[in-house]
Design an enzyme around this catalytic site. Structure first.
Site, PDB file in Angstrom:
ATOM      1  N   CYS A  80       0.640  -1.060   0.008  1.00  0.00           N
ATOM      2  CA  CYS A  80       0.015  -0.100  -0.013  1.00  0.00           C
ATOM      3  C   CYS A  80       0.812   1.357   0.015  1.00  0.00           C
ATOM      4  CB  CYS A  80      -1.094  -0.135   1.100  1.00  0.00           C
ATOM      5  SG  CYS A  80      -2.399   1.099   0.670  1.00  0.00           S
ATOM      6  N   HIS A 101      -3.591  -5.159   0.273  1.00  0.00           N
ATOM      7  CA  HIS A 101      -3.173  -5.706   1.538  1.00  0.00           C
ATOM      8  C   HIS A 101      -3.360  -7.186   1.807  1.00  0.00           C
ATOM      9  CE1 HIS A 101      -2.581  -1.958   3.831  1.00  0.00           C
ATOM     10  NE2 HIS A 101      -3.358  -1.526   2.971  1.00  0.00           N
ATOM     11  N   GLU A 139      -1.604  -8.998   3.370  1.00  0.00           N
ATOM     12  CA  GLU A 139      -1.031  -9.403   4.579  1.00  0.00           C
ATOM     13  C   GLU A 139      -2.182  -9.246   5.831  1.00  0.00           C
ATOM     14  OE1 GLU A 139      -1.202  -4.998   5.405  1.00  0.00           O
ATOM     15  OE2 GLU A 139      -1.046  -6.232   3.783  1.00  0.00           O
TER      16      GLU A 139
END
Length: 233
Positions: free
Chosen positions: A88, A174, A176
């Site tokens: 990001c 994202h 993660e």
């Protein structure tokens, strides 16, 4: 393995990457830019650099002067052949550090939306899934740095992932994310959930735990790829 994490706000930590780090018995250290004593290491002391997300813009150098140092550090790492993963804001920082423009996206993209693998990606580049649904939380987007390969796109944001050389990957999404981070983001950044075509409600964002599994698998693949690329030399 020496991993340096560049963290911009407390609530956006490494998420599911923590288990990958643990399996590799990695030595993980942090530069936390929200703390007054934040320091960057020597690039040569890093085997992998992971630049995390955050609500600020890469263009906020006047109010956040540490952005200048961080971008210089990332550029030095890229040029030195260090493995770098940007997520990001982290991806936007890599792009900016390497001479690409970062600007507002046509619309904010906050929610669980699908991405598609870009057409014509060479076989020696990272193979994004043909389609994968991941969490997004961003209002800006990056242009591709010179020489970069587009890896993936979404309907709301064409530039979702890029690769620069063998060892540098930036992702706007994202992968993660964990439920704990999403809960923290809903507490800290709820004001960003303004009505829009690509903005979901808090209830939609707080997805079932199974929704995070594809992203966790993708994150592990990204890290495996970057470190295998480093070990090949």
């Amino acid at each position: 393995m020496r991993i340096r994490v560049l963290q911009h706000v407390p609530c956006e930590d490494v998420g599911s990457m923590a288990s990958w780090f643990a399996r590799r018995a990695a030595e993980v250290s942090y530069t936390r830019f929200f703390l007054p004593d934040a320091r960057l290491p020597a690039v040569a002391d890093c085997d992998l650099i992971v630049a995390m997300g955050g609500p600020m813009s890469v263009n906020d150098e006047a109010s956040l002067p540490w952005l200048v140092a961080e971008k210089a550090f990332l550029r030095e790492a890229v040029e030195a052949g260090i493995a770098v993963l940007g997520i990001c804001l982290g991806a936007q920082l890599i792009a900016s550090a390497m001479g690409a423009r970062v600007q507002p996206n046509a619309e904010a993209e906050i929610g669980w939306f699908p991405l598609w693998r870009a057409d014509g990606v060479a076989e020696d580049r990272f193979a994004f899934p043909e389609r994968i649904e991941l969490l997004h939380w961003h209002g800006e987007t990056f242009e591709l740095p010179p020489g970069a390969t587009l890896l993936a796109s979404s309907e709301a944001c064409r530039h979702q992932a890029f690769q620069l050389g063998r060892r540098v990957i930036g992702v706007q999404c994202h992968p993660e994310m964990t439920p704990e981070i999403v809960t923290a983001l809903l507490d800290e950044c709820a004001a960003e959930l303004r009505p829009g075509t690509w903005v979901q409600s808090p209830a939609q964002l707080a997805a079932d735990a199974s929704a995070y599994v594809p992203g966790q698998r993708l994150t592990a693949r990204l890290l495996d790829y970057l470190m295998a690329s480093s070990e090949d030399d």
